[in-house]
Enzyme design. Structure first.
Site, PDB file in Angstrom:
ATOM      1  N   ARG A  60       0.840  -1.194   0.000  1.00 22.85           N
ATOM      2  CA  ARG A  60       0.000   0.000   0.000  1.00 22.85           C
ATOM      3  C   ARG A  60       0.879   1.248   0.000  1.00 22.85           C
ATOM      4  NH1 ARG A  60      -1.951   1.248   4.129  1.00 22.85           N
ATOM      5  NH2 ARG A  60      -0.842  -0.254   5.417  1.00 22.85           N
ATOM      6  N   LYS A 201      -8.421  -2.575   1.671  1.00 19.80           N
ATOM      7  CA  LYS A 201      -8.229  -1.591   2.727  1.00 19.80           C
ATOM      8  C   LYS A 201      -9.043  -0.319   2.468  1.00 19.80           C
ATOM      9  CE  LYS A 201      -5.689  -3.402   6.013  1.00 19.80           C
ATOM     10  NZ  LYS A 201      -5.239  -4.744   5.782  1.00 19.80           N
ATOM     11  N   HIS A 221      -8.866  -3.785  13.461  1.00 26.95           N
ATOM     12  CA  HIS A 221      -7.868  -4.407  12.602  1.00 26.95           C
ATOM     13  C   HIS A 221      -7.341  -5.628  13.351  1.00 26.95           C
ATOM     14  CE1 HIS A 221      -3.777  -4.187  10.366  1.00 26.95           C
ATOM     15  NE2 HIS A 221      -4.652  -4.837   9.643  1.00 26.95           N
ATOM     16  N   SER A 239       0.969  -5.015  10.501  1.00 22.75           N
ATOM     17  CA  SER A 239       1.361  -5.916   9.428  1.00 22.75           C
ATOM     18  C   SER A 239       2.579  -6.764   9.815  1.00 22.75           C
ATOM     19  CB  SER A 239       1.679  -5.098   8.173  1.00 22.75           C
ATOM     20  OG  SER A 239       1.900  -5.965   7.104  1.00 22.75           O
ATOM     21  N   LYS A 243      -1.309 -11.889  12.641  1.00 25.46           N
ATOM     22  CA  LYS A 243      -2.774 -12.024  12.680  1.00 25.46           C
ATOM     23  C   LYS A 243      -3.240 -13.212  11.850  1.00 25.46           C
ATOM     24  CE  LYS A 243      -3.660  -7.897  11.140  1.00 25.46           C
ATOM     25  NZ  LYS A 243      -2.254  -7.496  11.049  1.00 25.46           N
ATOM     26  N   THR A 244      -2.782 -13.259  10.590  1.00 26.05           N
ATOM     27  CA  THR A 244      -3.232 -14.334   9.703  1.00 26.05           C
ATOM     28  C   THR A 244      -2.666 -15.672  10.154  1.00 26.05           C
ATOM     29  OG1 THR A 244      -3.414 -12.786   7.857  1.00 26.05           O
ATOM     30  CG2 THR A 244      -3.268 -15.125   7.304  1.00 26.05           C
ATOM     31  N   ASP A 258      -8.362 -10.518   9.286  1.00 27.89           N
ATOM     32  CA  ASP A 258      -7.856  -9.132   9.221  1.00 27.89           C
ATOM     33  C   ASP A 258      -8.782  -8.013   9.692  1.00 27.89           C
ATOM     34  OD1 ASP A 258      -5.489  -7.643   8.435  1.00 27.89           O
ATOM     35  OD2 ASP A 258      -6.665  -6.805   6.809  1.00 27.89           O
ATOM     36  N   ARG A 323       2.499 -12.255  -1.311  1.00 29.98           N
ATOM     37  CA  ARG A 323       1.181 -12.511  -0.721  1.00 29.98           C
ATOM     38  C   ARG A 323       0.426 -13.593  -1.460  1.00 29.98           C
ATOM     39  NH1 ARG A 323      -0.868  -9.600   3.975  1.00 29.98           N
ATOM     40  NH2 ARG A 323       0.485  -7.825   4.180  1.00 29.98           N
TER      41      ARG A 323
HETATM   42  P1  ATP Z   1      -1.035  -8.178   7.617  1.00 28.23           P
HETATM   43  O1  ATP Z   1      -1.790  -7.184   8.448  1.00 28.23           O
HETATM   44  O2  ATP Z   1      -0.056  -7.504   6.711  1.00 28.23           O
HETATM   45  O3  ATP Z   1      -1.918  -9.149   6.922  1.00 28.23           O
HETATM   46  P2  ATP Z   1      -0.450 -10.193   9.665  1.00 28.23           P
HETATM   47  O4  ATP Z   1      -0.525  -9.634  11.039  1.00 28.23           O
HETATM   48  O5  ATP Z   1      -1.583 -11.000   9.200  1.00 28.23           O
HETATM   49  O6  ATP Z   1      -0.077  -9.012   8.637  1.00 28.23           O
HETATM   50  P3  ATP Z   1       1.069 -12.532   9.070  1.00 28.23           P
HETATM   51  O7  ATP Z   1       0.666 -12.610   7.638  1.00 28.23           O
HETATM   52  O8  ATP Z   1       0.461 -13.517   9.997  1.00 28.23           O
HETATM   53  O9  ATP Z   1       0.876 -11.059   9.614  1.00 28.23           O
HETATM   54  O10 ATP Z   1       2.645 -12.602   9.094  1.00 28.23           O
HETATM   55  C1  ATP Z   1       3.429 -13.084  10.150  1.00 28.23           C
HETATM   56  C2  ATP Z   1       4.723 -13.592   9.525  1.00 28.23           C
HETATM   57  O11 ATP Z   1       5.688 -13.855  10.513  1.00 28.23           O
HETATM   58  C3  ATP Z   1       4.490 -14.881   8.775  1.00 28.23           C
HETATM   59  O12 ATP Z   1       5.294 -14.869   7.635  1.00 28.23           O
HETATM   60  C4  ATP Z   1       4.947 -15.938   9.778  1.00 28.23           C
HETATM   61  O13 ATP Z   1       5.388 -17.112   9.164  1.00 28.23           O
HETATM   62  C5  ATP Z   1       6.103 -15.221  10.455  1.00 28.23           C
HETATM   63  N1  ATP Z   1       6.422 -15.654  11.834  1.00 28.23           N
HETATM   64  C6  ATP Z   1       7.621 -16.077  12.253  1.00 28.23           C
HETATM   65  N2  ATP Z   1       7.621 -16.355  13.554  1.00 28.23           N
HETATM   66  C7  ATP Z   1       6.377 -16.092  14.004  1.00 28.23           C
HETATM   67  C8  ATP Z   1       5.772 -16.183  15.289  1.00 28.23           C
HETATM   68  N3  ATP Z   1       6.441 -16.585  16.359  1.00 28.23           N
HETATM   69  N4  ATP Z   1       4.468 -15.849  15.393  1.00 28.23           N
HETATM   70  C9  ATP Z   1       3.794 -15.404  14.311  1.00 28.23           C
HETATM   71  N5  ATP Z   1       4.319 -15.286  13.077  1.00 28.23           N
HETATM   72  C10 ATP Z   1       5.610 -15.633  12.910  1.00 28.23           C
HETATM   73 MN    MN Z   2      -2.926 -10.777   7.582  1.00 32.11          MN
END
Ligand code: ATP
Ligand code: MN
Length: 538
Positions: A60, A201, A221, A239, A243-244, A258, A323
């Protein structure tokens, strides 16, 4: 599949000023996949997923996100660097230019909606220049039934013209790309960028205004899932904090990854119908559910594949922000419809690259409010050799770029909801352990998952001296034991093996917290202000 896909359903776009007839309405995911490949705009990966490049933008562009200043928004929006005002007349001019541009193109139109709870449904029409962007809309928004489509009345419209370049001087934008929300005309106008995240978004930002202002509902969020006992958990975080990853849990039903709303009736509903996962370093072993979701119907963005279509998830040559989007039904264990009741636990996820926050700690209500307003995570410096100093990054409500109102508004609503529902709130550091970025390592996903499971099951025990140790710097309650996690990992100081360096770095972070919180002090009660770190460097 037929080389020339007939336009099976027709639709008129006259109301938008679009006259031409080369419009593909409501094509299936398969048709869009096929068309993208025929037009040489994408390739099929060996998994069956579609792989595209989003072009110049692979993320973004927050500095190019505007809100039209009008009767609806003038007094309510928190204007500034995050919510940048855009003139009404300028919008109308730019809109006409984009429409003139789209009039020359083949278009892809999709009717869909946001908000899984019937009472909050927001009908959306998405008009795309590219077939794969329209497939993204299929994946990410909720999908109406044939019956619902018969009398579909779109309330908001997303107009998405990645190939249209604005002329900053004439059009009033900062540069050639833009994402502009117009609440009077109910339009999200996106141009000059093909990054699909702008589409989802855009609607999220609109809902973050509409729901609190008109529907007494808190937009968040966060991701959400529900346990066997019907208990809902929310995971807030910026980010890349997890979360995911962490909401996709084989033992719990996924509600969404999300964006959610928490209603006055105490239910939580997903805004979306799909997930948008980061795939950097994705492995089948660590994240089998997400890995398995990458099949026909999914869209991979900006990944590198070999000649056989095998993706190298470690390749960041286009971007770190690779992604995949997929409809939520690509995950096996999902809650349908995407609504949860009985919120029992809230997790604030932070990727602390200083490596000083405990991997799990329990927060008091005041600490929870303080951390929600702060919205801390850290950015790691570029991967080049040399400087590896992490940068603290604060984003109010763990999502400031999408929040049109003042953060205090969302914080107030959340505090009230936390009180009413008596939730437990946890701060989870999914970032570094054993030292800062460059010295320590990222917390093992296996451990983070074990800590979250323990919190959810009650295995961390009651809030007592026997079970918890109060962190001398951050003031948060650190569990002494956690099933499935070595005890040493629970204490960040212990993992450093260097008390002096640990405290020095911890104070660096608490000072950053204090500096950031200054702008919110006048909105926070004495109690909330005391929810911040306990010690600072002088
Ligand atoms: P966005 O808001 O951009 O979607 P998000 O909060 O959903 O971000 P994730 O997509 O879950 O974030 O990304 C977390 C990244 O960190 C993943 O690539 C995951 O494999 C990695 N990772 C490594 N160690 C950990 C951990 N201990 N806990 C969570 N994620 C981890
Ligand atoms: Mn996510």
């Amino acid at each position: 599949m037929d080389a020339h896909i007939p336009v099976t359903k027709s639709i008129s776009l006259n109301q938008y000023g679009i006259q031409h007839t080369n419009i593909h309405y409501q094509l299936s995911s398969k048709e869009l996949h096929q068309l993208t490949i025929e037009k040489d705009m994408g390739k099929e990966a060996s998994s069956g997923a579609l792989a595209v490049n989003t072009g110049e933008f692979t993320g973004r562009s927050p500095m190019d996100r505007f809100i039209v200043k009008d009767n609806i928004t003038t007094d309510k929006v928190w204007w500034g660097k995050i919510n940048i005002p855009f003139e009404n007349d300028r919008f109308d001019q730019l809109y006409d230019k984009v429409i003139a541009y789209l009039n020359e193109k083949e278009l892809f139109v999709r009717d869909c909606y946001a908000c899984a709870d019937e009472d909050y449904k927001l009908n959306i029409r998405v008009i795309n220049e590219y077939p794969w962007s329209n497939m993204f809309a299929y994946n990410m928004f909720l999908r109406p039934t044939e019956e619902e489509l018969k009398n579909f009345d779109p309330e908001w419209t997303v107009i998405n013209a990645p190939g249209f370049m604005a002329d900053a001087e004439v059009d009033g934008t900062r540069q050639h790309n833009f994402a502009i929300l117009n609440f009077s005309r109910k339009i999200a106008l996106i141009g000059g960028t093909g990054y699909t995240g702008e589409i989802k978004k855009g609607i999220f930002s609109a809902l973050n205004f509409i729901l609190p202002v008109n529907k007494n509902t808190l937009p968040m969020h966060c991701s959400a899932n529900v346990g066997e006992a019907g208990d809902t958990a929310l995971f807030f975080g910026l980010s890349g904090t997890g979360k995911t990853t962490l909401s996709t849990d084989p033992d719990r039903k996924l509600i969404g990854d999300d964006e959610h709303g928490w209603t006055a009736g105490n239910t939580v509903f997903n805004f979306e119908g799909g997930c948008y996962a980061k795939v950097i370093d994705l492995s089948q072993e660590n994240e089998p559910e997400i890995y398995g979701a990458i099949k026909q119907g999914a869209i991979l963005e900006n990944v590198i594949m070999d000649k056989n279509g095998v993706v190298d998830f470690s390749d960041t040559s286009i971007t770190q922000n690779t992604r995949v989007s997929y409809p939520i039904y690509h995950i096996d264990n999902i809650q349908q419809p995407s609504i949860g009741k009985n919120v029992k636990n809230i997790f604030f996820l932070t990727a602390d690259a200083f490596g000083v926050l405990p991997p799990i700690s329990k927060l008091t209500p005041a600490q929870a409010a303080y951390h929600f307003i702060s919205g801390y995570t850290a950015k790691v410096a570029g991967t080049e050799a040399g400087v590896v100093e992490p940068q603290p990054s604060f984003s109010a409500c763990f999502g400031a770029p999408f929040m049109p109102l003042h953060p205090a508004k969302y914080a107030e609503m959340l505090s009230k909801k936390m009180q009413e529902s008596g939730v437990d709130v946890w701060l989870i550091n999914t970032g570094w352990t054993g030292g800062p970025y460059g010295v320590g390592t990222r917390m093992k996903l296996k451990y983070t998952r074990a800590m979250i499971s323990a919190a959810l099951s009650g295995a961390l025990g009651l809030y007592s001296y026997d079970n918890y140790h109060i962190h001398s710097v951050f003031g948060v309650a650190q569990p002494r034991e956690c099933p499935g996690v070595p005890t040493t990992v629970l204490s960040p100081r212990t993992t450093w093996n260097n008390d002096e360096a640990y405290y020095k770095t911890a104070f660096k972070l608490t000072n950053a917290f204090r500096e950031n919180f200054k702008k919110f002090e006048s909105y926070a009660s004495e109690e909330i202000r005391r929810g911040g770190p306990q010690r600072y460097a002088f």
